[in-house]
Each structure stands twice: as C-alpha cells, then as structure tokens.
Design an enzyme around this catalytic site. Structure first.
Site, PDB file in Angstrom:
ATOM      1  N   SER A 124       0.805  -1.230   0.000  1.00 36.88           N
ATOM      2  CA  SER A 124       0.000   0.000   0.000  1.00 36.88           C
ATOM      3  C   SER A 124       0.833   1.272   0.000  1.00 36.88           C
ATOM      4  O   SER A 124       0.298   2.363  -0.162  1.00 36.88           O
ATOM      5  CB  SER A 124      -0.941   0.023   1.214  1.00 36.88           C
ATOM      6  N   LYS A 160       1.067   4.241   7.221  1.00 40.44           N
ATOM      7  CA  LYS A 160       0.314   5.133   6.348  1.00 40.44           C
ATOM      8  C   LYS A 160       0.827   6.576   6.502  1.00 40.44           C
ATOM      9  O   LYS A 160       1.433   6.940   7.524  1.00 40.44           O
ATOM     10  CB  LYS A 160      -1.171   5.109   6.691  1.00 40.44           C
TER      11      LYS A 160
END
Length: 215
Positions: A124, A160
């Site tokens: 990701s 993230k």
C-alpha cells in the site's frame, strides 16, 4: 574439545585486533607476513576453517567479515539496528511482536541509536518507495502532518501517511488500489503510535546500507 586449533586461534585474534585498529580486514599479504607462511594457501585454509566454524562469513570473492554471532568479541561492538517485528502496508493486521535480530548497520550520530526497524508486509506504500519485504527505519516520535507513521489501531498495525483534519485523522495509503482509513476524535484513545518512518535499509552485493527520507 577446542573450537579452534592453536593456529586458527592465533589468526582469529590477529583478525580481531586488526579490525579494531584499522576498521578493515588485513590483506592476504599482511597475514602471510605476520605468520611467516611461504604461501597464501595456509592462510586460505585457516580462513576457510574459521568460516566453516562460524567465526567468519564470506563477503564476495576473497573477502570476509566477522560472523554475527562472534561480533561481540570486537571492542566497541555495535550490534546494529534492532528489528522489532512486522508492520502492515495494506489491510491492517495484528502486530507481530518479536525479536527478529539486528540489521548490521549503524546510524550516526550516536543520539539516533534509539531507532529500530520493522519489516513491511504489503504494497500500500509503493508510491512512497516502500515495498513488501523491505526493512524500514522508525524514529519513535509522533509523526507530523504529512509524514508516514507506524500506527497500532485496535490491536492491528498499519503504515500510512498521516493527515490531520478538523474532524479527525486520515491514514492515507500511497497506492490508489487501497482506501484511506479515517479515525474520528472519539477513537483517538485507541491509537498507539510506534513512530515515524525515516528511511530504510537495503542490501546489495552482500553489503548493507541506509537510505534516509529527505525532509
């Protein structure tokens, strides 16, 4: 039973002292002169024995390094950056908390010796040049807005980019195939911040190095 023969022990002690004095291994010619051998073949045989007995590891053609299990015999030994587990870069998953050894690299200045490493699971964050299976370096400080944070949320980890909004925090992936995660203020107490991504370790041709994220 002795682990090393007398001649192997002499060579081993010479190698340690030379490394401590010069921060590099002696050449075959240095070792041949030191022990008065008529050829380098005897040196090669002793080095091969030290490798077989896990005192040395081979680093390319004709080059050696101290085996990780024997590096504590060096003065001023620095074990490297501790690898404290894995972190998801994709869907959140349960943290793997374990001792995964050390990366054989040192961070300067010495005040940064509190850094640690995590292994990335997932894709990701590929647009931030963070890929599955890589070792990332974490500074255990809270991430600033726009920095990449290592987060534990509801007992699950994720890596993230952090964006603070008036109505909460958004955890953005760096891959359009993944959705962001929104954390509202009433859920903030469920967040644990491991730290901020500052770089990663890489290995090429048997040697380890570090790449730090530009600020």
């Amino acid at each position: 039973m002795k682990s090393l023969t007398d001649k192997q022990q002499q060579l081993w002690e010479y190698l340690l002292n030379y490394l401590e004095d010069y921060n590099q291994f002696p050449s075959y010619a240095d070792m041949q002169e030191k022990f008065d051998y008529s050829s380098t073949n005897s040196i090669y045989q002793h080095l091969s024995s030290l490798k077989r007995k896990n005192y040395l590891i081979k680093q390319g053609r004709g080059n050696y390094d101290v085996h990780p299990t024997k590096r504590s015999q060096l003065k001023g030994f620095y074990p490297g950056i501790p690898v404290k587990g894995r972190i998801a870069a994709g869907a959140m998953h349960e943290a793997i908390s374990e001792n995964l050894g050390h990366l054989p690299v040192e961070i300067h200045p010495s005040k940064s010796d509190h850094y640690f490493a995590l292994i990335v699971d997932g894709e990701s964050m590929i647009d931030a040049d963070i890929r599955d299976g890589e070792y990332i370096i974490i500074d255990p400080r809270p991430p600033q807005d726009g920095e990449i944070g290592a987060i534990d949320y509801h007992g699950e980890t994720t890596l993230k980019t952090i964006q603070r909004k008036s109505d909460g925090i958004i955890l953005y992936p760096e891959n359009p195939a993944y959705d962001p995660i929104t954390i509202t203020p009433e859920k903030w107490e469920k967040i644990t911040v491991f730290g901020t991504y500052v770089g990663k370790a890489w290995k090429k041709d048997g040697d380890w190095g570090l790449i730090f994220r530009s600020s």
